[in-house]
Design a protein around this motif. Sequence first.
Motif, PDB file in Angstrom:
ATOM      1  N   LYS A  70       0.829  -1.204   0.000  1.00 22.92           N
ATOM      2  CA  LYS A  70       0.000   0.000   0.000  1.00 22.92           C
ATOM      3  C   LYS A  70       0.863   1.253   0.000  1.00 22.92           C
ATOM      4  CE  LYS A  70      -4.327   1.167  -0.129  1.00 22.92           C
ATOM      5  NZ  LYS A  70      -5.234   0.638  -1.165  1.00 22.92           N
ATOM      6  N   ARG A  71       1.959   1.216   0.733  1.00 26.61           N
ATOM      7  CA  ARG A  71       2.875   2.357   0.746  1.00 26.61           C
ATOM      8  C   ARG A  71       3.466   2.583  -0.641  1.00 26.61           C
ATOM      9  NH1 ARG A  71       4.451   4.564   5.433  1.00 26.61           N
ATOM     10  NH2 ARG A  71       6.352   5.347   4.462  1.00 26.61           N
ATOM     11  N   ALA A  72       3.766   1.497  -1.350  1.00 28.82           N
ATOM     12  CA  ALA A  72       4.312   1.620  -2.703  1.00 28.82           C
ATOM     13  C   ALA A  72       3.291   2.269  -3.636  1.00 28.82           C
ATOM     14  CB  ALA A  72       4.709   0.245  -3.232  1.00 28.82           C
ATOM     15  N   PHE A  73       2.024   1.927  -3.433  1.00 28.44           N
ATOM     16  CA  PHE A  73       0.980   2.526  -4.263  1.00 28.44           C
ATOM     17  C   PHE A  73       0.908   4.029  -4.030  1.00 28.44           C
ATOM     18  CE2 PHE A  73      -3.411   4.114  -4.217  1.00 28.44           C
ATOM     19  CZ  PHE A  73      -3.680   4.053  -5.580  1.00 28.44           C
ATOM     20  N   TYR A  74       0.867   4.449  -2.777  1.00 25.93           N
ATOM     21  CA  TYR A  74       0.796   5.880  -2.464  1.00 25.93           C
ATOM     22  C   TYR A  74       2.055   6.601  -2.945  1.00 25.93           C
ATOM     23  CZ  TYR A  74      -3.345   5.192   0.465  1.00 25.93           C
ATOM     24  OH  TYR A  74      -4.597   4.907   0.921  1.00 25.93           O
ATOM     25  N   SER A  75       3.198   5.954  -2.780  1.00 22.47           N
ATOM     26  CA  SER A  75       4.452   6.566  -3.206  1.00 22.47           C
ATOM     27  C   SER A  75       4.462   6.813  -4.711  1.00 22.47           C
ATOM     28  CB  SER A  75       5.628   5.663  -2.816  1.00 22.47           C
ATOM     29  OG  SER A  75       6.850   6.214  -3.261  1.00 22.47           O
ATOM     30  N   LYS A  79       6.191  19.265 -15.194  1.00 27.50           N
ATOM     31  CA  LYS A  79       5.883  19.581 -16.592  1.00 27.50           C
ATOM     32  C   LYS A  79       5.036  20.841 -16.708  1.00 27.50           C
ATOM     33  CE  LYS A  79       6.053  14.807 -18.280  1.00 27.50           C
ATOM     34  NZ  LYS A  79       5.263  13.717 -18.897  1.00 27.50           N
ATOM     35  N   LYS A  80       4.238  21.096 -15.686  1.00 28.32           N
ATOM     36  CA  LYS A  80       3.338  22.246 -15.712  1.00 28.32           C
ATOM     37  C   LYS A  80       3.920  23.484 -15.040  1.00 28.32           C
ATOM     38  CE  LYS A  80       0.012  20.042 -17.776  1.00 28.32           C
ATOM     39  NZ  LYS A  80      -0.437  20.403 -19.136  1.00 28.32           N
ATOM     40  N   GLY A  81       5.181  23.402 -14.640  1.00 24.81           N
ATOM     41  CA  GLY A  81       5.816  24.579 -14.056  1.00 24.81           C
ATOM     42  C   GLY A  81       5.900  24.598 -12.553  1.00 24.81           C
ATOM     43  N   GLY A  82       5.541  23.496 -11.908  1.00 24.98           N
ATOM     44  CA  GLY A  82       5.647  23.437 -10.441  1.00 24.98           C
ATOM     45  C   GLY A  82       4.357  23.816  -9.752  1.00 24.98           C
ATOM     46  N   GLY A  83       4.354  23.691  -8.430  1.00 24.07           N
ATOM     47  CA  GLY A  83       3.163  23.990  -7.648  1.00 24.07           C
ATOM     48  C   GLY A  83       2.992  22.978  -6.535  1.00 24.07           C
ATOM     49  N   SER A  84       1.785  22.825  -6.070  1.00 26.69           N
ATOM     50  CA  SER A  84       1.502  21.875  -4.999  1.00 26.69           C
ATOM     51  C   SER A  84       0.408  20.919  -5.450  1.00 26.69           C
ATOM     52  CB  SER A  84       1.056  22.609  -3.720  1.00 26.69           C
ATOM     53  OG  SER A  84      -0.141  23.329  -3.971  1.00 26.69           O
ATOM     54  N   VAL A  85       0.312  19.807  -4.766  1.00 27.78           N
ATOM     55  CA  VAL A  85      -0.675  18.787  -5.093  1.00 27.78           C
ATOM     56  C   VAL A  85      -1.476  18.460  -3.842  1.00 27.78           C
ATOM     57  CG1 VAL A  85      -1.055  16.431  -5.885  1.00 27.78           C
ATOM     58  CG2 VAL A  85       0.789  17.785  -6.871  1.00 27.78           C
ATOM     59  N   THR A  86      -2.769  18.392  -3.992  1.00 31.79           N
ATOM     60  CA  THR A  86      -3.635  18.000  -2.887  1.00 31.79           C
ATOM     61  C   THR A  86      -4.261  16.655  -3.213  1.00 31.79           C
ATOM     62  OG1 THR A  86      -4.172  20.291  -2.333  1.00 31.79           O
ATOM     63  CG2 THR A  86      -5.662  18.595  -1.509  1.00 31.79           C
ATOM     64  N   LEU A  87      -4.015  15.660  -2.370  1.00 34.31           N
ATOM     65  CA  LEU A  87      -4.633  14.348  -2.521  1.00 34.31           C
ATOM     66  C   LEU A  87      -5.823  14.265  -1.571  1.00 34.31           C
ATOM     67  CD1 LEU A  87      -1.463  12.049  -2.536  1.00 34.31           C
ATOM     68  CD2 LEU A  87      -2.732  12.925  -4.499  1.00 34.31           C
ATOM     69  N   ILE A  88      -6.966  13.908  -2.091  1.00 38.88           N
ATOM     70  CA  ILE A  88      -8.172  13.787  -1.272  1.00 38.88           C
ATOM     71  C   ILE A  88      -8.501  12.312  -1.117  1.00 38.88           C
ATOM     72  CG2 ILE A  88     -10.607  14.372  -1.044  1.00 38.88           C
ATOM     73  CD1 ILE A  88     -10.123  16.817  -2.726  1.00 38.88           C
ATOM     74  N   LEU A  89      -8.455  11.821   0.098  1.00 34.04           N
ATOM     75  CA  LEU A  89      -8.762  10.425   0.390  1.00 34.04           C
ATOM     76  C   LEU A  89     -10.152  10.365   1.005  1.00 34.04           C
ATOM     77  CD1 LEU A  89      -7.881   7.449   0.667  1.00 34.04           C
ATOM     78  CD2 LEU A  89      -6.993   8.021   2.928  1.00 34.04           C
ATOM     79  N   LEU A  90     -11.071   9.739   0.303  1.00 30.36           N
ATOM     80  CA  LEU A  90     -12.431   9.565   0.790  1.00 30.36           C
ATOM     81  C   LEU A  90     -12.605   8.117   1.210  1.00 30.36           C
ATOM     82  CD1 LEU A  90     -14.424  11.564  -1.931  1.00 30.36           C
ATOM     83  CD2 LEU A  90     -13.664  12.347   0.307  1.00 30.36           C
ATOM     84  N   THR A  91     -12.939   7.898   2.453  1.00 27.07           N
ATOM     85  CA  THR A  91     -13.107   6.534   2.933  1.00 27.07           C
ATOM     86  C   THR A  91     -14.246   6.486   3.935  1.00 27.07           C
ATOM     87  OG1 THR A  91     -12.004   4.651   3.990  1.00 27.07           O
ATOM     88  CG2 THR A  91     -11.416   6.846   4.789  1.00 27.07           C
ATOM     89  N   SER A  92     -14.961   5.405   3.931  1.00 22.62           N
ATOM     90  CA  SER A  92     -16.072   5.213   4.853  1.00 22.62           C
ATOM     91  C   SER A  92     -15.629   4.261   5.948  1.00 22.62           C
ATOM     92  CB  SER A  92     -17.287   4.645   4.107  1.00 22.62           C
ATOM     93  OG  SER A  92     -18.353   4.404   4.989  1.00 22.62           O
ATOM     94  N   MET A  94      -4.563   5.025   5.854  1.00 24.13           N
ATOM     95  CA  MET A  94      -4.518   6.479   6.010  1.00 24.13           C
ATOM     96  C   MET A  94      -3.213   6.897   6.683  1.00 24.13           C
ATOM     97  SD  MET A  94      -8.301   7.931   6.915  1.00 24.13           S
ATOM     98  CE  MET A  94      -8.959   6.565   7.820  1.00 24.13           C
ATOM     99  N   ASP A  95      -2.786   6.135   7.670  1.00 24.51           N
ATOM    100  CA  ASP A  95      -1.511   6.443   8.323  1.00 24.51           C
ATOM    101  C   ASP A  95      -0.347   6.318   7.345  1.00 24.51           C
ATOM    102  OD1 ASP A  95      -2.570   7.085  10.720  1.00 24.51           O
ATOM    103  OD2 ASP A  95      -1.913   5.306  11.806  1.00 24.51           O
ATOM    104  N   ASP A  96      -0.425   5.345   6.451  1.00 27.94           N
ATOM    105  CA  ASP A  96       0.623   5.184   5.439  1.00 27.94           C
ATOM    106  C   ASP A  96       0.723   6.428   4.567  1.00 27.94           C
ATOM    107  OD1 ASP A  96       1.370   2.674   6.242  1.00 27.94           O
ATOM    108  OD2 ASP A  96       0.054   1.626   4.851  1.00 27.94           O
ATOM    109  N   LEU A  97      -0.418   6.924   4.117  1.00 30.39           N
ATOM    110  CA  LEU A  97      -0.427   8.109   3.260  1.00 30.39           C
ATOM    111  C   LEU A  97       0.041   9.341   4.027  1.00 30.39           C
ATOM    112  CD1 LEU A  97      -1.050   9.508   0.609  1.00 30.39           C
ATOM    113  CD2 LEU A  97      -3.443   9.669   1.298  1.00 30.39           C
ATOM    114  N   ILE A  98      -0.443   9.481   5.258  1.00 28.41           N
ATOM    115  CA  ILE A  98      -0.067  10.626   6.092  1.00 28.41           C
ATOM    116  C   ILE A  98       1.446  10.678   6.309  1.00 28.41           C
ATOM    117  CG2 ILE A  98      -0.154  11.492   8.474  1.00 28.41           C
ATOM    118  CD1 ILE A  98      -3.134  10.713   8.491  1.00 28.41           C
ATOM    119  N   SER A  99       2.057   9.510   6.505  1.00 27.92           N
ATOM    120  CA  SER A  99       3.496   9.467   6.793  1.00 27.92           C
ATOM    121  C   SER A  99       4.339   9.929   5.617  1.00 27.92           C
ATOM    122  CB  SER A  99       3.912   8.049   7.197  1.00 27.92           C
ATOM    123  OG  SER A  99       3.827   7.167   6.089  1.00 27.92           O
TER     124      SER A  99
END
Length: 303
Positions: free
Chosen positions: A22-27, A39-52, A128-133
């Motif tokens: 799972k960590r490899a997937f997030y990485s 490629k787009k000139g830089g910036g930031s990325v927001t990942l939204i994790l939706l889980t029930s 979620m902890d994997d992604l947060i780390s």
Amino acid sequence: IDLYGADSVVADDLSGGASSEKRAFYSSLIQRAGRFNAKKGGGSVTLILLTSIDQNQTTFGVSGEKTPGNKVFTLSDFDDCSEKVKARIKILDKGGVQLTAENLGKINIPPPITTAAEQKRILGLQHMDDLISMSDGQIWLSEELYKSGQRPALDVQRSLTRVGVGADTPSRADAPAIKELAGGLRFELAQAASLSGADENSGADRQIRTRDALLLAMHQERETRLLSEECTCLLAARIGTLDAAIVDGSLAGTDKGSQVIKALIKHVKNVVPDALNSIDETLDLTEVNRNDLEDAIKSFSIS
């Protein structure tokens, strides 16, 4: 997991080990986003994790989840765990430590999973902890806070940023004006939460009132605010101007509370428009602008 099965994808998770797949997937996801940004000139990325996540299930404290911690497990409950986990459990049992979810959570050992729903919940929280780390911070939205009427339903104790952390990092996560006014906010809210139910004469009422004032200052339904308007509300809470509103029942999420905040912003805009414009243009709160803002806020009458 649904495609290949838990044993193929997250077997290590279930036995208390590392979840490399799972960590490899997030990485890989983060790396792809980084290359796209380049490629787009830089910036930031927001990942939204939706889980029930089933709130009725128990867990062992992943991602700050609360546990009942009162059920005592036996050695036989861990028969299906890895040899490493069983060895650690035997050490605890030999030392007379009760095998409760709370005690197990302190050393990152998951309690025995008794139902499929509990297994799914624990895996969800571990992922979620994997992604947060691996991320630069997270914003945690809470269904419980949403139901209580808090808007946005942001859990400040679980939300944090690591952007700008490090001597060689020139980036920053927020405007200097907000950083000045929101410093210590997480600690204050956490401390006030731990004081709920304390005696009125214990001194806790003051901290709880400040907590409620801060929540009122930050409360937003669907409207958006300028930086200067947010600074106005936070400063009003910091210097005690909103205390009278809290005592009067004008809490976050109430019509009375919304009316107080709207009236406060309107009043300050009329009194010191130049100071507000300066904050919006520079993103900073200078000593002069802060003094002007405080004087304007103190001249506001809560009726």
